[in-house]
Design an enzyme around this catalytic site. Structure first.
Site, PDB file in Angstrom:
ATOM      1  N   LYS A   1      37.834  47.604  41.245  1.00 41.94           N
ATOM      2  CA  LYS A   1      36.702  47.269  42.101  1.00 41.94           C
ATOM      3  C   LYS A   1      36.471  48.318  43.174  1.00 41.94           C
ATOM      4  O   LYS A   1      35.336  48.738  43.399  1.00 41.94           O
ATOM      5  CB  LYS A   1      36.938  45.894  42.752  1.00 41.94           C
TER       6      LYS A   1
ATOM      7  N   CYS B   1      31.369  43.531  40.625  1.00 36.64           N
ATOM      8  CA  CYS B   1      31.474  44.460  39.500  1.00 36.64           C
ATOM      9  C   CYS B   1      32.128  45.765  39.942  1.00 36.64           C
ATOM     10  O   CYS B   1      31.823  46.288  41.019  1.00 36.64           O
ATOM     11  CB  CYS B   1      30.093  44.765  38.933  1.00 36.64           C
ATOM     12  N   SER B   2      33.008  46.310  39.114  1.00 38.88           N
ATOM     13  CA  SER B   2      33.603  47.615  39.410  1.00 38.88           C
ATOM     14  C   SER B   2      32.551  48.701  39.230  1.00 38.88           C
ATOM     15  O   SER B   2      31.560  48.524  38.523  1.00 38.88           O
ATOM     16  CB  SER B   2      34.806  47.886  38.508  1.00 38.88           C
TER      17      SER B   2
ATOM     18  N   HIS C   1      36.817  53.133  38.294  1.00 44.54           N
ATOM     19  CA  HIS C   1      37.201  52.900  36.895  1.00 44.54           C
ATOM     20  C   HIS C   1      36.722  54.018  35.979  1.00 44.54           C
ATOM     21  O   HIS C   1      35.839  53.825  35.151  1.00 44.54           O
ATOM     22  CB  HIS C   1      36.632  51.553  36.445  1.00 44.54           C
TER      23      HIS C   1
ATOM     24  N   CYS D   1      39.200  50.640  27.361  1.00 43.26           N
ATOM     25  CA  CYS D   1      39.576  50.815  28.767  1.00 43.26           C
ATOM     26  C   CYS D   1      41.077  50.881  28.974  1.00 43.26           C
ATOM     27  O   CYS D   1      41.535  51.153  30.085  1.00 43.26           O
ATOM     28  CB  CYS D   1      38.984  49.693  29.618  1.00 43.26           C
TER      29      CYS D   1
END
Length: 404
Positions: free
Chosen positions: A337, A211-212, A341, A86
């Site tokens: 968030k 959670c994103s 992402h 990431c």
């Protein structure tokens, strides 16, 4: 020996960022073209003016430099595809900056892209542990892995479960509040804190809003030597510190690891601060973009980055220290968030917010108080992997070169 760094040797002179979200009608090519075009236009350049490119992607967009050269019709330019989970976008920026600082190139571009929605990927896909070691680790989803941070933090610092739930929900509320003021964010609506707290659980204490999301998107930055920066823009952003570390990945097999810290983050932060001359992160940094893949991650990162004392971040979150109008805004663009992402683009997306804020170009509803009060530094933090088993990137950038 610690890293010497490249403080004030390199500057960002152009950036671009697409909207993040579910781009079913846009390809990775479309996203790359959009981000690159924004970046070169902002620096009054053409694609032909870029000497070399570094492309960060986990692989959903492709596996070589052709991912970029093909849609951009590049004429025989070096394109290096990099990947560091990431932190891939941040890795592309680090490589481009060091290439320019070395004198190898005059103008370089870092770009990140990911097209996750077309792959069917979601945050619940198990991530196999690398290697074939028999260390007791099986496959675990990302939410399951990061959910371990919450009970560990509560037990170590004596925070009861209901209070910690309030704290995590407030982090999600803050980031949705910020994202609602960002036209490029994937999620642009405020969410009432009671709705966040009542959301269905995903893993452990983590609900849906902890959670994103899963996103498509691209972001890009153009870097040059600092002494050349004003040839391209009257408001360059100067690189003060760049640090990326890979840990020994022993956290999950060492009994002393307690899931209340990312040692890699603490190490990369210390290195970046040393390069940038930062001795009081909370007092010197005006804003921070951190890797809030899950709400307890942001909570722990705040302490690893030195913004709160150990065991005190939960109190600072409740006090609004990291709100948009707080002492040190964290994730003023909505973070992973709310902004989204798309893995290869996230690190550069964080830098894009620093670029806007330090140049005074962020929307008025996202104005950072610390900048108005004279602080000139911003921080970005990007990690790849999980607790006890990760890589970490920290950058410190500023709107002015150091004096003296």
């Amino acid at each position: 020996m610690g890293s010497r760094g490249i403080c004030d040797k390199v500057a960002i002179v152009g950036m671009g960022c697409t909207t993040f979200g579910e781009h079913w009608n846009r390809s990775a090519d479309d996203l790359l073209i959009d981000a690159v075009t924004q970046a070169v236009d902002s620096a009054h350049l053409t694609v032909g003016d870029i000497d070399a490119y570094w492309l960060g992607t986990m692989g959903s967009a492709g596996n070589s430099g052709l991912v970029l050269s093909r849609p951009m019709k590049l004429d025989y330019k070096p394109v290096t595809r990099v990947e560091n989970m990431c932190a891939s976008g941040s890795e592309s920026l680090r490589n481009a900056c060091y290439a320019v600082a070395s004198g190898a190139f005059d103008v370089a571009m870092a770009i990140g892209v990911e097209k996750l929605k077309d792959t069917g990927f979601s945050g619940l896909v198990p991530t196999p542990v690398a290697g074939a070691c028999d260390d007791g680790r099986g496959e675990a989803t990302a939410p399951a892995t990061f959910s371990l941070l919450a009970p560990a933090y509560a037990e170590k610092y004596g925070v009861d479960e209901d209070t910690l739930k309030d704290v995590l929900s407030r982090i999600a509320w803050k980031n949705h509040y910020n994202g609602a003021r960002n036209p490029r964010a994937q999620y642009r609506k405020e969410v009432p804190i009671e709705k966040i707290k009542a959301a269905p659980l995903v893993a452990g204490m983590l609900g849906i809003f902890d959670c994103s999301g899963v996103s498509d998107g691209s972001a890009a930055a153009i870097v040059v030597r600092a002494e050349d920066a004003h040839r391209y823009t009257d408001k360059p952003i100067y690189i003060k510190g760049l640090s990326l570390v890979a840990g020994p990945a022993e956290g999950l097999v060492k009994s002393e690891y307690d899931f209340t810290t990312f040692p890699e983050v603490a190490a990369s932060a210390a290195d970046a601060y040393a390069q940038a001359g930062v001795t009081d992160p909370r007092g010197q940094i005006a804003m921070a973009e951190v890797h809030d893949c899950f709400t307890p991650t942001e909570l722990v990162l705040i302490e690893d980055l030195g913004f709160s004392e150990r065991g005190q971040a939960w109190k600072d979150v409740q006090a609004g220290v990291f709100d948009l109008d707080g002492e040190l805004p964290v994730n003023p663009d909505g973070g992973l968030k709310a902004f989204g992402h798309p893995i290869g683009a996230s690190g550069l997306r964080m830098m894009y917010e620093a670029w806007l804020q330090l140049r005074g170009e962020a929307p008025s509803e996202r104005t950072i108080t610390g900048l108005a009060e004279g602080r000139k530094l911003a921080l970005t933090h990007n990690l790849g992997g999980g607790p006890g088993d990760c890589v970490s990137f920290v950058s410190v950038v500023g709107s002015e070169p150091s004096t003296g």
